[in-house]
Write a protein that holds these residues in place. Sequence first.
Motif, short mmCIF file in Angstrom:
data_model
loop_
_atom_site.label_atom_id
_atom_site.label_comp_id
_atom_site.label_asym_id
_atom_site.label_seq_id
_atom_site.Cartn_x
_atom_site.Cartn_y
_atom_site.Cartn_z
N MET A 246 -46.16 -4.71 -24.09
CA MET A 246 -44.73 -4.77 -23.87
C MET A 246 -44.26 -3.42 -23.35
SD MET A 246 -41.70 -5.84 -26.56
CE MET A 246 -42.27 -7.53 -26.70
N VAL A 247 -43.49 -3.43 -22.26
CA VAL A 247 -43.02 -2.21 -21.63
C VAL A 247 -41.50 -2.16 -21.74
CG1 VAL A 247 -42.98 -0.85 -19.51
CG2 VAL A 247 -44.99 -2.24 -20.05
N ILE A 248 -40.99 -1.05 -22.26
CA ILE A 248 -39.55 -0.85 -22.48
C ILE A 248 -39.13 0.36 -21.66
CG2 ILE A 248 -37.76 -0.45 -24.21
CD1 ILE A 248 -39.99 -1.40 -26.28
N ASP A 249 -38.15 0.20 -20.80
CA ASP A 249 -37.83 1.27 -19.85
C ASP A 249 -37.39 2.56 -20.53
OD1 ASP A 249 -35.42 0.10 -20.66
OD2 ASP A 249 -34.45 0.37 -18.72
N LYS A 250 -36.41 2.47 -21.45
CA LYS A 250 -35.88 3.65 -22.12
C LYS A 250 -35.70 3.34 -23.60
CE LYS A 250 -33.34 5.38 -18.09
NZ LYS A 250 -31.99 5.76 -17.55
N ILE A 251 -36.43 4.03 -24.44
CA ILE A 251 -36.37 3.72 -25.86
C ILE A 251 -35.03 4.10 -26.47
CG2 ILE A 251 -37.30 5.93 -26.69
CD1 ILE A 251 -38.08 2.34 -28.00
N ASN A 252 -34.32 5.07 -25.88
CA ASN A 252 -33.02 5.49 -26.43
C ASN A 252 -31.91 4.51 -26.09
OD1 ASN A 252 -33.40 6.56 -23.72
ND2 ASN A 252 -31.39 7.49 -23.97
N GLN A 253 -32.09 3.74 -25.02
CA GLN A 253 -31.15 2.67 -24.68
C GLN A 253 -31.85 1.68 -23.76
OE1 GLN A 253 -27.66 4.52 -23.03
NE2 GLN A 253 -28.73 5.45 -21.31
N PRO A 254 -32.57 0.73 -24.36
CA PRO A 254 -33.38 -0.20 -23.57
C PRO A 254 -32.54 -1.15 -22.73
CG PRO A 254 -33.36 -0.83 -25.88
CD PRO A 254 -32.69 0.50 -25.81
#
Length: 327
Positions: A246-254
């Motif tokens: 699973m790839v999440i672009d930005k962990i601080n605001q996905p």
Amino acid sequence: MRFGTIGTNWITERFIQAALETEQFVLTAVYSRTEEKGKEFAAKFGDPKVFTEVKVLAESADVDAVYIASPNSLHAEQAILLMDHGKHVLCEKPMASNAAEVRRMIEAARRNGVLLMEALKSTLMPNFRAVQDNLYKIGRVRRYFSSYCQYSSRYDAFKEGKVLNAFNPAFSNGSLMDLGVYCIYPMVTLFGKPESVQASAVMLPSGVDGEGSLIARYPDMDGVIMYSKITDSYVPTEIQGENGTMVIDKINQPYDVKILYRDGTTEELSRSQPQESMYYEALEFIELLQSGRRESEINTHARSLAVAELMEEARRQFGLRYAADQD
């Protein structure tokens, strides 16, 4: 819901703008150390009442809840004072300087029957729920990797000899507390508290960490985290499973979430997220209050405490102590 705010910085302004979108938020009070700055800030939002003493704000009959965005070192003292006067508290991350302070805050919330929630926005956004709802698809998870490295706008001033709050240990600041928490909190939310952590950091002359790395050990997986205020990174977060990643672009605001399966196919999981990122934490807090609940089921007290304990242990390993730390 009648809110007061503590802090006249950009994050407070963004929170107010986002919270106003809920149409259930009314700003009735602003706290600032100086009346001049408080009035300047209040003028942007219809001139709510300005307070220059937290105790007077706590005693105000015109305030139901307070959003705290003061320096980290002040969170616990201010929150406990407010809760002892019956105010509900939404406290910016990190919740406090250390685990002992977080425990005292939780005790104050329960003692006074008020809501206390850490304002960690990412775990309350629709695309983090997409992560939770679809995590099973990647099979047994073997690694959580997360990076949040963002060159601080205040670092140039630091290099010129001017130590602003962001790099001042007196305010319980530094890279781990300001950015690393964004990587750690989702990991604890998804997988619980790890059995152990190993941490290292690059320390700056002021006494805070400029950047660092952390390895979290679980029974059958590990967490690898890197964070920085003195460099940039463009690497997304990955949760690696035996069936896919699973790839999440930005962990601080996905905003973008997808699974890359081992067979070469990709599944897009991103959900509509039209509101400003801080809207969702404001909505969660207000809905909890309206329903009479005193703890979020997502940003729970236990998770906030576990994250504080992990960060305190990491700091111990690389030698960063704050004035607020117990001997």
